[in-house]
Design a protein around this motif. Structure first.
Motif, PDB file in Angstrom:
ATOM      1  N   THR A   3       6.615 -33.435 -26.045  1.00 36.20           N
ATOM      2  CA  THR A   3       7.284 -33.311 -27.346  1.00 36.20           C
ATOM      3  C   THR A   3       6.368 -32.583 -28.322  1.00 36.20           C
ATOM      4  O   THR A   3       5.153 -32.780 -28.321  1.00 36.20           O
ATOM      5  CB  THR A   3       7.660 -34.689 -27.915  1.00 36.20           C
ATOM      6  N   TYR A   4       6.975 -31.751 -29.164  1.00 38.19           N
ATOM      7  CA  TYR A   4       6.228 -30.955 -30.138  1.00 38.19           C
ATOM      8  C   TYR A   4       6.926 -31.025 -31.494  1.00 38.19           C
ATOM      9  O   TYR A   4       8.159 -30.940 -31.574  1.00 38.19           O
ATOM     10  CB  TYR A   4       6.152 -29.491 -29.695  1.00 38.19           C
ATOM     11  N   LEU A   5       6.130 -31.143 -32.542  1.00 39.39           N
ATOM     12  CA  LEU A   5       6.641 -31.019 -33.897  1.00 39.39           C
ATOM     13  C   LEU A   5       6.922 -29.538 -34.145  1.00 39.39           C
ATOM     14  O   LEU A   5       6.089 -28.686 -33.828  1.00 39.39           O
ATOM     15  CB  LEU A   5       5.608 -31.534 -34.899  1.00 39.39           C
ATOM     16  N   VAL A   6       8.087 -29.212 -34.727  1.00 43.62           N
ATOM     17  CA  VAL A   6       8.469 -27.808 -34.898  1.00 43.62           C
ATOM     18  C   VAL A   6       9.081 -27.569 -36.274  1.00 43.62           C
ATOM     19  O   VAL A   6       9.357 -28.497 -37.036  1.00 43.62           O
ATOM     20  CB  VAL A   6       9.490 -27.374 -33.808  1.00 43.62           C
ATOM     21  N   GLY A   7       9.300 -26.285 -36.565  1.00 39.30           N
ATOM     22  CA  GLY A   7      10.081 -25.902 -37.730  1.00 39.30           C
ATOM     23  C   GLY A   7       9.419 -26.136 -39.069  1.00 39.30           C
ATOM     24  O   GLY A   7       8.222 -25.921 -39.251  1.00 39.30           O
ATOM     25  N   GLY A   8      10.229 -26.601 -40.012  1.00 39.56           N
ATOM     26  CA  GLY A   8       9.786 -26.723 -41.390  1.00 39.56           C
ATOM     27  C   GLY A   8       8.610 -27.644 -41.596  1.00 39.56           C
ATOM     28  O   GLY A   8       7.783 -27.409 -42.493  1.00 39.56           O
ATOM     29  N   VAL A  25      10.915 -30.854 -30.694  1.00 39.42           N
ATOM     30  CA  VAL A  25      11.521 -30.233 -29.533  1.00 39.42           C
ATOM     31  C   VAL A  25      10.910 -30.864 -28.289  1.00 39.42           C
ATOM     32  O   VAL A  25       9.709 -31.196 -28.267  1.00 39.42           O
ATOM     33  CB  VAL A  25      11.308 -28.696 -29.543  1.00 39.42           C
ATOM     34  N   VAL A  26      11.741 -31.054 -27.292  1.00 37.33           N
ATOM     35  CA  VAL A  26      11.321 -31.726 -26.053  1.00 37.33           C
ATOM     36  C   VAL A  26      11.388 -30.728 -24.910  1.00 37.33           C
ATOM     37  O   VAL A  26      12.429 -30.099 -24.688  1.00 37.33           O
ATOM     38  CB  VAL A  26      12.230 -32.940 -25.749  1.00 37.33           C
ATOM     39  N   LEU A  60      16.380 -30.759 -27.121  1.00 41.64           N
ATOM     40  CA  LEU A  60      15.843 -30.183 -25.886  1.00 41.64           C
ATOM     41  C   LEU A  60      15.519 -28.714 -26.126  1.00 41.64           C
ATOM     42  O   LEU A  60      16.255 -28.007 -26.816  1.00 41.64           O
ATOM     43  CB  LEU A  60      16.874 -30.299 -24.762  1.00 41.64           C
ATOM     44  N   ALA A  61      14.398 -28.258 -25.580  1.00 41.64           N
ATOM     45  CA  ALA A  61      14.054 -26.837 -25.660  1.00 41.64           C
ATOM     46  C   ALA A  61      15.201 -26.029 -25.079  1.00 41.64           C
ATOM     47  O   ALA A  61      15.789 -26.405 -24.056  1.00 41.64           O
ATOM     48  CB  ALA A  61      12.759 -26.567 -24.896  1.00 41.64           C
ATOM     49  N   LEU A  84       8.420 -23.914 -24.136  1.00 43.42           N
ATOM     50  CA  LEU A  84       8.282 -23.998 -25.590  1.00 43.42           C
ATOM     51  C   LEU A  84       8.338 -22.597 -26.199  1.00 43.42           C
ATOM     52  O   LEU A  84       8.978 -22.387 -27.233  1.00 43.42           O
ATOM     53  CB  LEU A  84       6.962 -24.681 -25.957  1.00 43.42           C
ATOM     54  N   ARG A  85       7.694 -21.633 -25.565  1.00 44.85           N
ATOM     55  CA  ARG A  85       7.702 -20.262 -26.092  1.00 44.85           C
ATOM     56  C   ARG A  85       9.121 -19.706 -26.162  1.00 44.85           C
ATOM     57  O   ARG A  85       9.501 -19.066 -27.152  1.00 44.85           O
ATOM     58  CB  ARG A  85       6.827 -19.356 -25.221  1.00 44.85           C
TER      59      ARG A  85
END
Length: 424
Positions: A3-8, A25-26, A60-61, A84-85
Motif C-alpha cells: 500500500t502507498y499513500l498517493v495524490g493530494g 493505492v494497493v 487497486l492500482a 505502481l508506476r
C-alpha cells in the motif's frame, strides 16, 4: 500486496501544506482479497474500498485505455500485476503523480517534486489529452496555487489548446463543468480559473456567455480598463478580497452578461444591460444545472446592481421594493451578499481597486433600519385600532401593510439624516 499513500496527501506534504484527506493505492491485490481483509467496496467503475477501521479510501492500482470521447470513455484494468508506476502514469499532473511507502520514502517517477520546486503545473503524459475534465482541473489548480507563484507549463497549455481544437472539450458534461467551476469559485484566486480557460480557448466552448464579454468596450470615464471581460475578472479579484462565499462570486461573474448583447450602434454605452443580462444567465444556469439559489441570486444581482450604485438617489419606497426583491427580511444575508457583489463591481476597475463603500454602506443602513421595525408592536397597534378581527385574512393584510409603511418611514428617516450630514 503493498500500500502507498498517493495524490493530494503526498503533494501537500511536499508543498508544506497541512495534509487533509489521505488516499491509498494497493498494488498486488484483487477485489476478493480486499473483501476478505474486511474492506468495503464502494467504487462502481473501478475497485475502490473503505478501510474497515480508518474509513480511508484504498484503490487497486489500475491502468486505463481510451475507448471513446469524454470523461466516461475509458476501460480500466485493475489486475494484480498492474505496477505502481502504471497507476501513477495515468494521473493528471506530476504534482499528483507521487507516492509514499509505509516508511515515508518518496516515489516520484515523473518529476513532481522538481515541478513543485519550480512552481510548475505540468501534465504527466500524453494520456492527459484523453480526459477533457483535466482542462478544468488544470485551471482550478492554477487558481488554487496562483498566490504561491505557480504557473501552467507551456507544453501543458499547448496540449489543452489541442484538446479544444480537436473537439475533446466538447464532450464535457454539465455536472463536471459545474463541479469544477464551483470548486474554483472557492479558491482564493478564482479569476485565474477563467483566465486559464480563455488562454487555451476552452472558455468559449464551456462558458460562451462569459467569453463573449472580452473585447466589448465600456465608457472609459467609468471603466478605465475599457474591456468588459477584463472588468469581470477584476471584479472577481475584488470579490475574492471580500468574501469566500461561492454564491456571491458566481453572481459577480455573471452580473454584466448583458453587455455582450448591447447593439453595436450604442457602444461603448450599455444602457439597459442589467435587463438584457437576465436571458444569458438563465441559459447558462439551465445548461449547467446550476442550483436554484445560485441562479436566483445571480439574476437579482444582475437586474438590480445599478440600484445599489445610485442608492442615495432612490426614494424610500424604491429602496423598500429592492429589499423585498431579495427577500431581505426573511433572508437578511442576501442583502449583505448583494452589497458585497456591488462593491466588487465598483472596485473591479483599473485604478479604482480601493474605492470606498459609501453606497453599499448606505444600503446596509437602510436595511438595518427597516429590520429594526418591531412587527409585533405594529400588529398590536393594528388590533387595537379595531376592524373585523374575525376575518384573519383582512387583519393579516392590514398588519403586513402597516409594517411595510413603517419600514419605508424608517428608511426615509435614514435618508433624511444622511442628506443632512452631507449638507453639514
Amino acid at each position: 500486496m503493498e500500500t502507498y499513500l498517493v495524490g493530494g496527501a503526498v503533494r501537500d506534504q511536499i508543498m508544506g501544506f497541512e495534509r487533509k484527506d489521505r488516499d491509498w493505492v494497493v498494488v498486488g491485490a484483487s477485489v476478493q482479497k480486499m473483501l476478505k481483509l474486511g474492506f468495503k467496496q464502494v467504487g462502481k467503475n473501478f475497485p475502490v474500498f473503505l478501510h474497515p477501521a480508518s474509513g480511508e479510501e484504498y484503490a487497486l492500482a489500475r491502468a486505463e485505455r481510451k475507448t471513446a470521447k469524454g470523461y466516461h470513455g475509458f476501460e480500466f484494468d485493475s489486475h494484480p500485476d498492474i505496477t505502481l508506476r502504471q497507476d501513477l502514469q495515468r494521473r493528471d499532473l506530476t504534482m499528483n503523480a507521487m507516492a509514499m511507502d509505509r516508511q515515508g520514502n518518496l516515489i516520484d517517477p515523473f518529476g513532481g517534486q522538481r515541478d513543485i520546486k519550480e512552481k510548475l503545473i505540468r501534465h504527466v503524459s500524453d494520456a492527459f489529452k484523453e480526459d477533457p475534465v483535466r482542462v478544468l482541473r488544470v485551471a482550478r489548480f492554477a487558481a488554487r496555487y496562483a498566490g504561491e507563484g505557480y504557473r501552467v507549463a507551456a507544453d501543458t497549455q499547448a496540449m489543452m489548446a489541442d484538446m479544444v481544437d480537436n473537439g475533446e472539450v466538447d464532450a464535457l458534461v454539465a455536472e463536471r463543468v459545474w463541479q469544477e467551476m464551483h470548486a474554483s469559485l472557492q479558491e482564493k484566486h478564482c479569476a485565474v480559473f477563467f483566465r486559464e480557460l480563455r488562454a487555451c480557448g476552452a472558455l468559449g466552448k464551456i462558458l460562451p456567455e462569459i467569453d463573449a464579454l472580452f473585447g466589448v468596450p465600456q465608457t472609459e470615464k467609468y471603466h478605465p480598463e475599457i474591456d468588459t471581460g477584463i472588468h469581470i475578472l477584476m471584479s472577481l479579484d475584488a470579490a475574492d478580497r471580500l468574501t469566500d462565499n461561492p454564491m456571491n462570486l458566481f453572481a459577480v461573474l455573471l452580473h454584466d452578461l448583458g453587455k455582450a448583447l448591447t447593439p453595436m450602434s450604442e457602444l461603448p454605452s450599455h444602457r439597459g444591460h442589467e435587463k438584457r443580462g437576465l436571458k444569458p444567465i438563465k441559459q447558462l444556469c439551465e445548461r449547467l444545472n446550476v442550483p436554484s439559489q445560485y441562479r436566483s441570486f445571480a439574476l437579482k444581482v444582475c437586474e438590480f446592481h445599478l440600484h445599489c450604485h445610485r442608492i442615495g438617489q432612490l426614494k424610500a419606497s424604491t429602496v423598500m421594493r429592492l429589499l423585498e426583491k431579495f427577500d431581505g427580511f426573511r433572508k437578511p444575508q442576501l442583502i449583505d451578499g448583494f452589497a458585497l457583489c456591488c462593491l466588487a463591481d465598483k472596485r473591479g476597475r483599473s485604478g479604482r481597486e480601493n474605492d470606498d463603500a459609501a453606497q453599499m454602506d448606505l444600503l446596509l443602513d437602510y436595511h438595518r433600519a427597516a429590520l429594526a421595525v418591531d412587527g409585533g408592536k405594529v400588529a398590536n397597534e393594528v388590533a387595537q385600532a379595531g376592524g373585523d378581527a374575525s376575518d384573519k385574512k383582512i387583519t393579516g393584510a392590514k398588519i403586513k401593510a402597516a409594517i411595510r409603511k413603517q419600514r419605508i418611514a424608517a428608511i426615509a428617516k435614514v435618508k433624511a439624516r444622511t442628506a443632512s450630514e452631507r449638507l453639514s
